[in-house]
Design a protein around this motif. Structure first.
Motif, mmCIF file in Angstrom:
data_model
loop_
_atom_site.group_PDB
_atom_site.id
_atom_site.type_symbol
_atom_site.label_atom_id
_atom_site.label_comp_id
_atom_site.label_asym_id
_atom_site.label_seq_id
_atom_site.Cartn_x
_atom_site.Cartn_y
_atom_site.Cartn_z
ATOM 1 N N GLU A 412 -20.424 23.767 14.004
ATOM 2 C CA GLU A 412 -20.886 22.475 13.491
ATOM 3 C C GLU A 412 -22.376 22.273 13.765
ATOM 4 O OE1 GLU A 412 -18.424 19.556 15.268
ATOM 5 O OE2 GLU A 412 -16.650 20.031 14.057
ATOM 6 N N THR A 413 -22.789 22.591 14.995
ATOM 7 C CA THR A 413 -24.207 22.435 15.320
ATOM 8 C C THR A 413 -25.064 23.396 14.506
ATOM 9 O OG1 THR A 413 -23.590 21.787 17.577
ATOM 10 C CG2 THR A 413 -25.877 22.412 17.200
ATOM 11 N N GLY A 414 -24.570 24.629 14.312
ATOM 12 C CA GLY A 414 -25.311 25.595 13.524
ATOM 13 C C GLY A 414 -25.512 25.144 12.089
ATOM 14 N N ARG A 415 -24.477 24.557 11.497
ATOM 15 C CA ARG A 415 -24.611 24.060 10.117
ATOM 16 C C ARG A 415 -25.637 22.931 10.042
ATOM 17 N NH1 ARG A 415 -19.137 22.448 7.424
ATOM 18 N NH2 ARG A 415 -20.640 22.033 5.735
ATOM 19 N N TRP A 416 -25.631 22.059 11.062
ATOM 20 C CA TRP A 416 -26.622 20.971 11.078
ATOM 21 C C TRP A 416 -28.035 21.540 11.223
ATOM 22 C CZ3 TRP A 416 -29.942 19.593 15.136
ATOM 23 C CH2 TRP A 416 -30.683 18.429 14.923
ATOM 24 N N LEU A 417 -28.197 22.511 12.115
ATOM 25 C CA LEU A 417 -29.513 23.118 12.304
ATOM 26 C C LEU A 417 -29.992 23.818 11.030
ATOM 27 C CD1 LEU A 417 -29.489 24.635 15.901
ATOM 28 C CD2 LEU A 417 -31.072 22.936 14.990
ATOM 29 N N ARG A 418 -29.084 24.445 10.315
ATOM 30 C CA ARG A 418 -29.474 25.123 9.080
ATOM 31 C C ARG A 418 -30.075 24.126 8.096
ATOM 32 N NH1 ARG A 418 -24.610 27.500 6.113
ATOM 33 N NH2 ARG A 418 -24.605 28.980 7.843
ATOM 34 N N ARG A 419 -29.461 22.961 7.961
ATOM 35 C CA ARG A 419 -29.988 21.951 7.040
ATOM 36 C C ARG A 419 -31.358 21.459 7.488
ATOM 37 N NH1 ARG A 419 -24.625 20.096 7.426
ATOM 38 N NH2 ARG A 419 -25.290 18.376 8.770
#
Length: 499
Positions: A412-419
Motif C-alpha cells: 500500500e505504501t509503495g503504491r502511494w509512493l509511486r503516485r
C-alpha cells in the motif's frame, strides 16, 4: 446587424451574435502561437479539462474578437445556458474541498439537471447571490503562508461559465509571452520559451521580477475598467463585481473585499491575465518595439516575469519605467525577489575577466537557472535544478506521511509512493535536472527504510535488500521534458520571433 456607438468611449458596440464567416485569424506577433495547418477558416477549439468543447456560440464570439480588436460585446450573458453550466460543472475538480455551504461535487451531481436549471433561472432573473468564500491559510515552501479562498460549488460553476466566455474574448488578444493560466499553455511551455530565447537571442542580462502580493493588490476599479474595453454587457460585469466584493469568512468573521481577487477562485486567473495584459504586457511589448535598440526577451507566467536584455543600460531603464508603470495600477515589485543579474552565453567569461566569480542564478517556475558549459564541447548551457527549498518542502511532506503510514503494508505504501514520485517526475524531469532527481529519490528511499525499521525493535532490512524490493514501486528516473528548443519549435512550428 444592429450596432451603435458607445457615447463614453466612442467605440463601436456590436451584439455578440456575429457571422461565422469571418476571415482567417491572424497569428500572434510575439513569441506566440501559429495557425493550424489545414482549413484556415475553421477555428480550432481548446478543450476543457473534462474534454468538453465550448459551445458554438462562443466560437462566433472568439472569431469576432479575433477579427476586430475594437469590438465591444453588449450581449454575453445569454451564452451562460444550462449546457454551458453543465460543462462548467464537469470541468471542476471532483475532490475539491467544499465552501461554507458544505456541498461537494458528487452530492450536487445527484440532481444535476434540476439544480442547473434552477441556477440558470436565478442567474438570468438576477436573483443569484454570490456567497463569501471560506478562507484558509496554506504553508509555502519558504515557511510563510498563503491565503487560499474556497468557494461554494455553485459559485465555482457560474465562475467557470464566465471564464469560458472571457476566454473566447481575450485568448485571441493575449500576447505570446503570457503563459500563466491559459488553456493549451503550461509551465513547461514557459520554461521552453525562456531557454530558447536565451539561446537564440543576444541575452547578456536577465531581469528576474516578481510583483509583490499581486492577487491581493489588484484594484477593483481597474479590473472593471480593463474589462469594459471589450465587454459592454452590464449584467456580466455585475456578476464579476459581486464576486470581487463578496469577501471571505475566516474564523467566523465576514471580511468584505475592497481590493484584490481571492486566490483559489475560479475566475481569478483570467482576471489577473486581463489586468496584466493592459497594465503590463501591451506597454512592455510597445517598449521593446519602440525603445529597445537590441534584443529583448520576455516571458511572463502570472505575476512572475523574466526578461532578457543585450545591454545593461536598457535593462536598467526598463526596470525604472516598469516600476512607474506598475505603480499606476497599484502594483509594486517585490524588493527581494526582483534582481538584475549578468546571465547568458558570455557571462561566465566576462565575469571571470572581471574577477567576479560565477554568474548569479535566478529562480523561475520551480527551477534554479544557472550558467554552465557542456562536458564535451565546452559550449554555453543553461543549467536547471529543482529549487532547494521546494525539494526540502516536498521531502519533509513525504517523511511525515511515511511515518504516519509506518504500519501500513509495503504494498500500500509503495503504491502511494509511486503516485507521488511519478507526479514529481512529471514536473521536475527536465533536461539538466537529473542529478537533483537522483538525490531526491535516494532521500525518499532512506526515509522509507527508516520508517520500516521503526515498526519493530527487531526489524532489520539491509539497504540492498530494501532497494530490490522497492524497485517495483519507484518509477524509473528519465527525462520527460528534454530538448526545450526542439519542443518550442514543434509548438510554434519555428515561426516565433523568439528565434
Amino acid at each position: 446587424m444592429n450596432q451603435y456607438v458607445d457615447e463614453k468611449s466612442d467605440k463601436v458596440v456590436v451584439p455578440m451574435k456575429l457571422s461565422n464567416k469571418e476571415g482567417s485569424p491572424s497569428a500572434e506577433m510575439v513569441e506566440g502561437r501559429t495557425l493550424p495547418e489545414g482549413n484556415s477558416q475553421q477555428t480550432t477549439v481548446d478543450r476543457t479539462q473534462s474534454r468538453v468543447a465550448t459551445s458554438s456560440g462562443l466560437l462566433s464570439v472568439r472569431q469576432a474578437a479575433q477579427a476586430r480588436k475594437d469590438v465591444r460585446f453588449s450581449a454575453l450573458l445569454h451564452h451562460i445556458d444550462v449546457e454551458l453550466l453543465e460543462q462548467s460543472y464537469l470541468a471542476l475538480k471532483q475532490k475539491a474541498a467544499p465552501g461554507i455551504d458544505g456541498v461537494r461535487w458528487q452530492a450536487y451531481g445527484e440532481g444535476l439537471n434540476e439544480s442547473l436549471e434552477d441556477l440558470h433561472r436565478r442567474i438570468h432573473r438576477g436573483s443569484y447571490r454570490a456567497k463569501p468564500a471560506r478562507r484558509t491559510m496554506i504553508p509555502k515552501a519558504d515557511g510563510t503562508e498563503r491565503s487560499l479562498s474556497i468557494l461554494c460549488l455553485e459559485d465555482k460553476i457560474v465562475q467557470q461559465a464566465v471564464v469560458f466566455v472571457l476566454e473566447a474574448i481575450y485568448e485571441p488578444e493575449f500576447l505570446g509571452f503570457s503563459y500563466g493560466f491559459r488553456r493549451g499553455r503550461s509551465q513547461h511551455d514557459a520554461l521552453d520559451a525562456l531557454s530558447t530565447g536565451i539561446y537564440r537571442k543576444r541575452v547578456n542580462w536577465v531581469l528576474d521580477a516578481d510583483i509583490q502580493g499581486f492577487f491581493d493588490a489588484m484594484e477593483h476599479d481597474w479590473i472593471l475598467r480593463f474589462l469594459r474595453h471589450r465587454i459592454a454587457d452590464k449584467r456580466l460585469l455585475r456578476l464579476i463585481t459581486k464576486w470581487l466584493k463578496v469577501g471571505t469568512i475566516h474564523d467566523g468573521r465576514h471580511e468584505r473585499s475592497s481590493r484584490g481577487t481571492p486566490q483559489g477562485a475560479v475566475i481569478s486567473p483570467i482576471l489577473a491575465n486581463v489586468y496584466l495584459h493592459y497594465g503590463f504586457d501591451l506597454w512592455a511589448n510597445r517598449w521593446r518595439q519602440e525603445k529597445a535598440s537590441a534584443d529583448v526577451l520576455m516571458v511572463r507566467y502570472a505575476d512572475d516575469l523574466v526578461l532578457g536584455f543585450e545591454h545593461e543600460e536598457e535593462a536598467r531603464a526598463f526596470l525604472t519605467e516598469m516600476r512607474e508603470r506598475l505603480q499606476m495600477f497599484g502594483l509594486t515589485l517585490h524588493p527581494e525577489k526582483t534582481r538584475l543579474i549578468q546571465f547568458g552565453r558570455w557571462a561566465i567569461n566576462d565575469r571571470k575577466r572581471q574577477g567576479l566569480g560565477k554568474p548569479e542564478t535566478f529562480d523561475f517556475l520551480g527551477f534554479t537557472h544557472f550558467c554552465t558549459t557542456s562536458r564535451k564541447r565546452g559550449t554555453f548551457v543553461i543549467g536547471r535544478r529543482t529549487i532547494r527549498k521546494r525539494m526540502r518542502a516536498r521531502l519533509q511532506f513525504i517523511k511525515q506521511e511515511l511515518r504516519r503510514r509506518m504500519h501500513d503494508s509495503i504494498y500500500e505504501t509503495g503504491r502511494w509512493l509511486r503516485r507521488v514520485l511519478q507526479g514529481y517526475l512529471n514536473y521536475f524531469a527536465v533536461s539538466g535536472n537529473l542529478r537533483s532527481l537522483y538525490v531526491f529519490f535516494t532521500q525518499v528511499r532512506w526515509y522509507w527504510l527508516r520508517a520500516l525499521k521503526r515498526r519493530s525493535q527487531k526489524a532489520y532490512l539491509s539497504w540492498k535488500a530494501f532497494e530490490r524490493r522497492t524497485t517495483r514501486f519507484f518509477p524509473p528516473i528519465r527525462l520527460l521534458h528534454s530538448h526545450p528548443t526542439g519542443r518550442f519549435d514543434a509548438r510554434t512550428r519555428r515561426r516565433s520571433p523568439v528565434r
